[in-house]
Design a protein around this motif. Structure first.
Motif, mmCIF file in Angstrom:
data_model
loop_
_atom_site.group_PDB
_atom_site.id
_atom_site.type_symbol
_atom_site.label_atom_id
_atom_site.label_comp_id
_atom_site.label_asym_id
_atom_site.label_seq_id
_atom_site.Cartn_x
_atom_site.Cartn_y
_atom_site.Cartn_z
ATOM 1 N N MET A 5 -7.078 -1.345 -4.515
ATOM 2 C CA MET A 5 -8.128 -2.651 -3.819
ATOM 3 C C MET A 5 -8.281 -3.470 -4.672
ATOM 4 O O MET A 5 -7.805 -4.863 -4.604
ATOM 5 C CB MET A 5 -9.842 -2.316 -3.557
ATOM 6 N N VAL A 6 -8.185 -3.412 -6.373
ATOM 7 C CA VAL A 6 -7.950 -3.513 -7.318
ATOM 8 C C VAL A 6 -6.691 -4.805 -7.471
ATOM 9 O O VAL A 6 -6.669 -6.035 -7.373
ATOM 10 C CB VAL A 6 -8.712 -3.106 -8.796
ATOM 11 N N TYR A 7 -5.382 -4.009 -6.704
ATOM 12 C CA TYR A 7 -4.376 -5.218 -6.944
ATOM 13 C C TYR A 7 -3.750 -5.707 -5.992
ATOM 14 O O TYR A 7 -3.496 -6.674 -5.877
ATOM 15 C CB TYR A 7 -3.541 -3.811 -6.836
ATOM 16 N N THR A 8 -4.523 -5.227 -4.934
ATOM 17 C CA THR A 8 -4.416 -6.262 -3.775
ATOM 18 C C THR A 8 -5.772 -7.362 -4.024
ATOM 19 O O THR A 8 -5.069 -8.564 -3.065
ATOM 20 C CB THR A 8 -5.526 -5.234 -2.011
ATOM 21 N N TYR A 9 -6.907 -7.088 -4.068
ATOM 22 C CA TYR A 9 -7.897 -8.027 -4.411
ATOM 23 C C TYR A 9 -7.857 -9.454 -5.582
ATOM 24 O O TYR A 9 -8.629 -10.070 -5.530
ATOM 25 C CB TYR A 9 -9.177 -8.242 -4.300
ATOM 26 N N LEU A 10 -6.995 -8.668 -6.872
ATOM 27 C CA LEU A 10 -7.098 -9.320 -7.982
ATOM 28 C C LEU A 10 -6.457 -10.711 -7.843
ATOM 29 O O LEU A 10 -7.520 -11.798 -8.606
ATOM 30 C CB LEU A 10 -6.121 -8.351 -8.938
ATOM 31 N N VAL A 60 1.019 -1.054 -0.120
ATOM 32 C CA VAL A 60 -0.214 -0.016 -0.279
ATOM 33 C C VAL A 60 1.133 0.922 -0.154
ATOM 34 O O VAL A 60 0.703 2.072 -0.947
ATOM 35 C CB VAL A 60 -0.619 0.613 0.950
ATOM 36 N N TYR A 61 1.904 1.321 1.007
ATOM 37 C CA TYR A 61 2.574 2.663 0.995
ATOM 38 C C TYR A 61 3.790 2.382 -0.662
ATOM 39 O O TYR A 61 3.540 3.736 -1.320
ATOM 40 C CB TYR A 61 4.064 1.882 1.964
ATOM 41 N N ALA A 62 4.236 1.562 -0.932
ATOM 42 C CA ALA A 62 4.726 1.370 -2.678
ATOM 43 C C ALA A 62 3.039 2.535 -3.527
ATOM 44 O O ALA A 62 4.220 3.029 -4.035
ATOM 45 C CB ALA A 62 5.114 0.139 -3.171
ATOM 46 N N TRP A 63 2.019 1.849 -3.582
ATOM 47 C CA TRP A 63 1.891 2.959 -4.421
ATOM 48 C C TRP A 63 1.226 4.023 -3.604
ATOM 49 O O TRP A 63 0.734 5.124 -4.951
ATOM 50 C CB TRP A 63 -0.467 2.254 -3.790
ATOM 51 N N MET A 64 1.074 4.111 -2.454
ATOM 52 C CA MET A 64 1.416 5.817 -2.265
ATOM 53 C C MET A 64 2.502 6.832 -3.084
ATOM 54 O O MET A 64 2.442 7.387 -3.227
ATOM 55 C CB MET A 64 1.279 5.644 -0.504
ATOM 56 N N GLY A 65 3.514 5.949 -2.738
ATOM 57 C CA GLY A 65 5.018 6.936 -3.897
ATOM 58 C C GLY A 65 4.403 6.849 -5.238
ATOM 59 O O GLY A 65 4.741 7.606 -5.486
ATOM 60 N N LEU A 66 3.494 6.068 -5.252
ATOM 61 C CA LEU A 66 3.518 6.111 -6.882
ATOM 62 C C LEU A 66 2.470 6.439 -7.618
ATOM 63 O O LEU A 66 2.228 7.346 -9.111
ATOM 64 C CB LEU A 66 3.007 4.697 -7.957
ATOM 65 N N MET A 67 1.030 7.010 -6.556
ATOM 66 C CA MET A 67 0.417 8.345 -6.816
ATOM 67 C C MET A 67 0.914 9.440 -6.182
ATOM 68 O O MET A 67 -0.245 10.501 -6.303
ATOM 69 C CB MET A 67 -0.523 7.513 -5.948
ATOM 70 N N GLY A 68 2.007 9.694 -5.806
ATOM 71 C CA GLY A 68 1.835 11.072 -5.659
ATOM 72 C C GLY A 68 3.198 12.310 -6.869
ATOM 73 O O GLY A 68 2.619 11.196 -7.898
ATOM 74 N N LYS A 69 1.690 13.303 -6.479
ATOM 75 C CA LYS A 69 2.452 14.226 -7.679
ATOM 76 C C LYS A 69 3.426 14.644 -8.352
ATOM 77 O O LYS A 69 3.483 14.216 -9.608
ATOM 78 C CB LYS A 69 2.391 15.331 -6.811
#
Length: 305
Positions: free
Chosen positions: A180-185, A133-142
């Motif tokens: 959630m899509v990434y996590t539950y796929l 989840v933290y990795a996705w937070m970095g990917l979605m940063g500005k």
């Protein structure tokens, strides 16, 4: 061997069988049914400043349904339930659209490649959930490359007046659904693969021999037979996604909370345990009742066959 010896062995064997069969039921009663009764009891208690922060009887009513009344009258809880259901439904649909071709492809490759691809599907489970989840937070940063890639694609497709410097992703429902899509796929892919693997390939061949196009074969033969996997995968994604806490708390918006965050805030911050318990009971009913209805009609359909 004497008659008494045979009877003794029979009763010993029967006792072990009862232990093996009864152990799961004891586990469910001890660790699900009794805790659930405690939560139900707290949901009809009265919130007090004592420890624990609820009370029955005395100056308070034994059954207080005020928490359940607030669920249907307070806009905060109504919006939270709607947000949870919509986000979970969208995530389940996207998982189906992405996971179905992947599961179908797994059934069409050789067994050696199938093992490797299945391992890749479950590989994310070997990594910490919070780390992902933290990795996705970095990917979605500005300033991330992922955000920059989507921004460039957006600016290429839309008029100049709509051009943006970066796409706001964090603290949005888009971010919640994406993670959630990434996590539950994998929870969608594995039931679909199990269902598709059992299909008889000769049915597809027979349909092709009768003049059906590949799209017709998929629509009339493959898709109807894979419905159990679709429904199972949909439930495995929708039910935990609707009650998700970590993902909305980290990447979601505080102004559009999902129901899991509401329950956590009521327990930990507001210390309104009866309200939190009532929301949890309502969420459980919302999730369990459709599942029970589906199971009933599924068993009825199988019995008619």
């Amino acid at each position: 061997m004497s008659q008494d010896g045979r009877l003794s062995r029979w009763f010993d064997l029967k006792g072990w069988i009862l232990v093996v069969i009864g152990a799961p039921y004891v586990w469910l009663v001890a660790f699900f049914f009794f805790p659930f009764l405690i939560v139900v009891a707290m949901s009809v208690a009265t919130n007090t400043p004592t420890a624990p922060p609820f009370s029955f009887g005395g100056e308070h009513p034994w059954v207080n349904t005020g928490a359940f009344t607030r669920i249907v009258t307070d806009g905060l809880y109504v919006r939270a339930f709607l947000t949870s259901v919509v986000n979970a439904f969208v995530a389940a649909v996207l998982c189906l659209l992405i996971g179905y071709p992947m599961a179908l492809g797994l059934t069409r490759v050789s067994k050696s490649w199938r093992t490797i691809l299945l391992m890749l599907v479950i590989l994310p489970f070997w990594t910490s959930f919070l780390l992902r989840v933290y990795a996705w937070m970095g990917l979605m940063g500005k300033n991330s490359w992922f955000n920059g890639l989507l921004t460039d694609a957006w600016n290429f497709l839309v008029p100049i007046d709509w051009a943006v410097k970066s796409i706001p992703m964090m603290q949005t429902n888009f971010a919640v659904v994406l993670v959630m899509v990434y996590t539950y796929l994998p929870f969608m892919i594995l039931p679909l693969y199990a269902s598709l693997e059992r299909l008889d390939p000769t049915l597809d061949e027979a349909a092709m021999d009768l003049g059906s196009r590949p799209s017709q074969v998929f629509r009339d033969v493959t898709l109807p037979q894979s419905m159990p996997g679709i429904i199972a995968g949909g439930m495995l994604v929708f039910i935990p996604a609707a009650g998700e806490l970590v993902i909305p708390s980290l990447v979601g918006s505080a102004s559009q909370p999902m129901i899991g965050r509401i329950i956590s805030d009521e327990f930990a911050q507001a210390r309104d345990w009866p309200m939190a318990s009532a929301v949890a009971v309502a969420l459980l009913v919302l999730m369990v009742v459709p599942t029970m209805i589906y199971s009933h009609y599924q068993a009825k359909a199988e019995g008619s066959k």
